[in-house]
Design a protein around this motif. Sequence first.
Motif, PDB file in Angstrom:
ATOM      1  N   HIS A   1      -2.564 -47.831 -27.742  1.00 55.14           N
ATOM      2  CA  HIS A   1      -1.721 -46.632 -27.617  1.00 55.14           C
ATOM      3  C   HIS A   1      -2.336 -45.580 -26.697  1.00 55.14           C
ATOM      4  O   HIS A   1      -1.631 -44.968 -25.889  1.00 55.14           O
ATOM      5  CB  HIS A   1      -1.493 -46.020 -29.010  1.00 55.14           C
ATOM      6  N   ARG A   2      -3.676 -45.378 -26.799  1.00 56.43           N
ATOM      7  CA  ARG A   2      -4.309 -44.253 -26.104  1.00 56.43           C
ATOM      8  C   ARG A   2      -5.703 -44.658 -25.650  1.00 56.43           C
ATOM      9  O   ARG A   2      -6.469 -45.270 -26.390  1.00 56.43           O
ATOM     10  CB  ARG A   2      -4.406 -43.077 -27.073  1.00 56.43           C
ATOM     11  N   ILE A   3      -6.028 -44.278 -24.421  1.00 61.42           N
ATOM     12  CA  ILE A   3      -7.341 -44.554 -23.858  1.00 61.42           C
ATOM     13  C   ILE A   3      -7.936 -43.231 -23.394  1.00 61.42           C
ATOM     14  O   ILE A   3      -7.269 -42.442 -22.722  1.00 61.42           O
ATOM     15  CB  ILE A   3      -7.256 -45.558 -22.692  1.00 61.42           C
ATOM     16  N   ILE A   4      -9.217 -43.017 -23.754  1.00 62.68           N
ATOM     17  CA  ILE A   4      -9.904 -41.801 -23.342  1.00 62.68           C
ATOM     18  C   ILE A   4     -11.101 -42.140 -22.464  1.00 62.68           C
ATOM     19  O   ILE A   4     -11.591 -43.272 -22.465  1.00 62.68           O
ATOM     20  CB  ILE A   4     -10.366 -40.944 -24.548  1.00 62.68           C
ATOM     21  N   ALA A   5     -11.554 -41.156 -21.740  1.00 65.85           N
ATOM     22  CA  ALA A   5     -12.794 -41.241 -20.964  1.00 65.85           C
ATOM     23  C   ALA A   5     -13.442 -39.868 -21.010  1.00 65.85           C
ATOM     24  O   ALA A   5     -12.763 -38.847 -20.861  1.00 65.85           O
ATOM     25  CB  ALA A   5     -12.507 -41.648 -19.524  1.00 65.85           C
ATOM     26  N   ILE A   6     -14.742 -39.848 -21.235  1.00 70.21           N
ATOM     27  CA  ILE A   6     -15.499 -38.606 -21.286  1.00 70.21           C
ATOM     28  C   ILE A   6     -16.498 -38.617 -20.141  1.00 70.21           C
ATOM     29  O   ILE A   6     -17.188 -39.615 -19.932  1.00 70.21           O
ATOM     30  CB  ILE A   6     -16.221 -38.445 -22.638  1.00 70.21           C
TER      31      ILE A   6
ATOM     32  N   LEU B   1     -11.744 -39.597  -9.946  1.00 74.95           N
ATOM     33  CA  LEU B   1     -11.209 -40.949 -10.093  1.00 74.95           C
ATOM     34  C   LEU B   1     -10.250 -41.024 -11.279  1.00 74.95           C
ATOM     35  O   LEU B   1      -9.154 -41.580 -11.177  1.00 74.95           O
ATOM     36  CB  LEU B   1     -12.344 -41.961 -10.258  1.00 74.95           C
ATOM     37  N   LEU B   2     -10.640 -40.442 -12.407  1.00 75.02           N
ATOM     38  CA  LEU B   2      -9.755 -40.449 -13.567  1.00 75.02           C
ATOM     39  C   LEU B   2      -8.437 -39.752 -13.250  1.00 75.02           C
ATOM     40  O   LEU B   2      -7.357 -40.235 -13.645  1.00 75.02           O
ATOM     41  CB  LEU B   2     -10.448 -39.788 -14.761  1.00 75.02           C
ATOM     42  N   GLU B   3      -8.493 -38.649 -12.544  1.00 76.82           N
ATOM     43  CA  GLU B   3      -7.268 -37.935 -12.169  1.00 76.82           C
ATOM     44  C   GLU B   3      -6.416 -38.766 -11.205  1.00 76.82           C
ATOM     45  O   GLU B   3      -5.189 -38.773 -11.299  1.00 76.82           O
ATOM     46  CB  GLU B   3      -7.616 -36.573 -11.573  1.00 76.82           C
ATOM     47  N   LYS B   4      -7.047 -39.490 -10.302  1.00 80.03           N
ATOM     48  CA  LYS B   4      -6.316 -40.362  -9.367  1.00 80.03           C
ATOM     49  C   LYS B   4      -5.579 -41.466 -10.131  1.00 80.03           C
ATOM     50  O   LYS B   4      -4.467 -41.856  -9.760  1.00 80.03           O
ATOM     51  CB  LYS B   4      -7.299 -40.958  -8.357  1.00 80.03           C
ATOM     52  N   ILE B   5      -6.186 -41.952 -11.202  1.00 79.27           N
ATOM     53  CA  ILE B   5      -5.566 -42.988 -12.024  1.00 79.27           C
ATOM     54  C   ILE B   5      -4.481 -42.379 -12.936  1.00 79.27           C
ATOM     55  O   ILE B   5      -3.711 -43.087 -13.538  1.00 79.27           O
ATOM     56  CB  ILE B   5      -6.647 -43.743 -12.842  1.00 79.27           C
ATOM     57  N   ARG B   6      -4.403 -41.057 -12.961  1.00 82.72           N
ATOM     58  CA  ARG B   6      -3.407 -40.290 -13.702  1.00 82.72           C
ATOM     59  C   ARG B   6      -3.784 -40.047 -15.158  1.00 82.72           C
ATOM     60  O   ARG B   6      -2.916 -39.835 -16.012  1.00 82.72           O
ATOM     61  CB  ARG B   6      -2.014 -40.891 -13.551  1.00 82.72           C
ATOM     62  N   PHE B   7      -5.087 -40.088 -15.428  1.00 80.20           N
ATOM     63  CA  PHE B   7      -5.546 -39.590 -16.720  1.00 80.20           C
ATOM     64  C   PHE B   7      -5.321 -38.082 -16.724  1.00 80.20           C
ATOM     65  O   PHE B   7      -5.351 -37.442 -15.680  1.00 80.20           O
ATOM     66  CB  PHE B   7      -7.043 -39.861 -16.909  1.00 80.20           C
ATOM     67  N   ARG B   8      -5.097 -37.543 -17.894  1.00 76.43           N
ATOM     68  CA  ARG B   8      -4.866 -36.124 -18.065  1.00 76.43           C
ATOM     69  C   ARG B   8      -6.088 -35.498 -18.722  1.00 76.43           C
ATOM     70  O   ARG B   8      -6.622 -36.047 -19.680  1.00 76.43           O
ATOM     71  CB  ARG B   8      -3.603 -36.013 -18.919  1.00 76.43           C
TER      72      ARG B   8
ATOM     73  N   VAL C   1     -31.252 -29.957 -20.897  1.00 75.68           N
ATOM     74  CA  VAL C   1     -30.385 -28.779 -20.718  1.00 75.68           C
ATOM     75  C   VAL C   1     -29.051 -29.006 -21.436  1.00 75.68           C
ATOM     76  O   VAL C   1     -28.633 -30.142 -21.645  1.00 75.68           O
ATOM     77  CB  VAL C   1     -30.121 -28.468 -19.219  1.00 75.68           C
ATOM     78  N   TRP C   2     -28.403 -27.896 -21.776  1.00 78.85           N
ATOM     79  CA  TRP C   2     -27.069 -27.977 -22.338  1.00 78.85           C
ATOM     80  C   TRP C   2     -26.077 -28.236 -21.216  1.00 78.85           C
ATOM     81  O   TRP C   2     -26.153 -27.617 -20.160  1.00 78.85           O
ATOM     82  CB  TRP C   2     -26.708 -26.690 -23.093  1.00 78.85           C
ATOM     83  N   GLY C   3     -25.155 -29.158 -21.453  1.00 81.51           N
ATOM     84  CA  GLY C   3     -24.176 -29.497 -20.423  1.00 81.51           C
ATOM     85  C   GLY C   3     -22.757 -29.509 -20.952  1.00 81.51           C
ATOM     86  O   GLY C   3     -22.522 -29.582 -22.161  1.00 81.51           O
ATOM     87  N   ASP C   4     -21.838 -29.438 -20.017  1.00 81.81           N
ATOM     88  CA  ASP C   4     -20.406 -29.488 -20.315  1.00 81.81           C
ATOM     89  C   ASP C   4     -19.884 -30.903 -20.090  1.00 81.81           C
ATOM     90  O   ASP C   4     -20.405 -31.641 -19.247  1.00 81.81           O
ATOM     91  CB  ASP C   4     -19.624 -28.564 -19.383  1.00 81.81           C
ATOM     92  N   GLU C   5     -18.830 -31.234 -20.820  1.00 82.87           N
ATOM     93  CA  GLU C   5     -18.152 -32.511 -20.623  1.00 82.87           C
ATOM     94  C   GLU C   5     -16.647 -32.284 -20.559  1.00 82.87           C
ATOM     95  O   GLU C   5     -16.122 -31.344 -21.154  1.00 82.87           O
ATOM     96  CB  GLU C   5     -18.447 -33.478 -21.772  1.00 82.87           C
ATOM     97  N   PHE C   6     -15.970 -33.172 -19.833  1.00 80.68           N
ATOM     98  CA  PHE C   6     -14.507 -33.212 -19.795  1.00 80.68           C
ATOM     99  C   PHE C   6     -14.066 -34.450 -20.562  1.00 80.68           C
ATOM    100  O   PHE C   6     -14.684 -35.510 -20.440  1.00 80.68           O
ATOM    101  CB  PHE C   6     -13.972 -33.334 -18.374  1.00 80.68           C
ATOM    102  N   GLN C   7     -12.987 -34.305 -21.308  1.00 76.76           N
ATOM    103  CA  GLN C   7     -12.361 -35.476 -21.917  1.00 76.76           C
ATOM    104  C   GLN C   7     -10.998 -35.666 -21.283  1.00 76.76           C
ATOM    105  O   GLN C   7     -10.207 -34.724 -21.194  1.00 76.76           O
ATOM    106  CB  GLN C   7     -12.202 -35.340 -23.431  1.00 76.76           C
ATOM    107  N   TYR C   8     -10.763 -36.891 -20.844  1.00 81.44           N
ATOM    108  CA  TYR C   8      -9.493 -37.294 -20.246  1.00 81.44           C
ATOM    109  C   TYR C   8      -8.832 -38.321 -21.150  1.00 81.44           C
ATOM    110  O   TYR C   8      -9.514 -39.028 -21.890  1.00 81.44           O
ATOM    111  CB  TYR C   8      -9.727 -37.901 -18.864  1.00 81.44           C
TER     112      TYR C   8
END
Length: 177
Positions: free
Chosen positions: A125-130, A141-148, A162-169
Motif C-alpha cells: 500500500h505505502r512505501i517510504i524512504a528516509i 531522486l525521490l522527488e523525480k520518482i514522485r515520492f512526496r 552532530v545532530w542532523g535533520d532527516e526528510f521522510q518521503y
Amino acid sequence: MTPKLNSKNYIIRAFKYSDLQTFADYRARPEVAQFQSWSSYVLEDAISLFENIDYKNFAVAGNWYQLAITDIQTDNILGDLAVYFIDDQQVEIGFTIAPEFQKQGIAFEAINCLLTYLFTELKIHRIIAITDANNTASYKLLEKIRFRKEAHFIQNVFFKGVWGDEFQYALLSTEFK
C-alpha cells in the motif's frame, strides 16, 4: 523467495558471495559513507550482513533485505537497494550506487523496477524512504520518482557526532504510475 527483477538495463537480485568484495569496496568510500550509518566498511561487514539476510523468506514483516543492482549484460554490481518490510502493507526502501556509476539513471531505473514489483506483485500500500536533509542527490531522486515529502525532522538524529535533520518521503500505490 527473493525475486529476480529485470528492468531494461539492470537486474535486481539477492546478493551472492562473489558480490561482497565490490559491495564492501564502494561502501568504504568516504563519499558513500558520508550519509550512511557507518564510517568504515570492510569485507567482514559485508559478509556479516549477507549471512544475516534470510532471502528464502523474502517479504517477512520486521526484516531488512539487501538487493544487488547489477548490469544486465555483465552481472557486475553497480549498487544496492535496501528493503524493509514494516508490516504487510508498508515498506521502507533505501539505495546506494557506487560512485563511478552515479548520475547515470541507474538508481531511477532500479527503484522504479522495485516499486513496480512491490506495488503490483506484493500489493504493498505505502512505501517510504528516509534521507539525510543534506543529501540533495537522494531527495531529488525521490522527488523525480514522485515520492512526496511528508516530514522534515529537525535535529532528530545524532549522527557522526552532530545532530542532523532527516526528510521522510512516501508514495502510495494509488500514486504510482
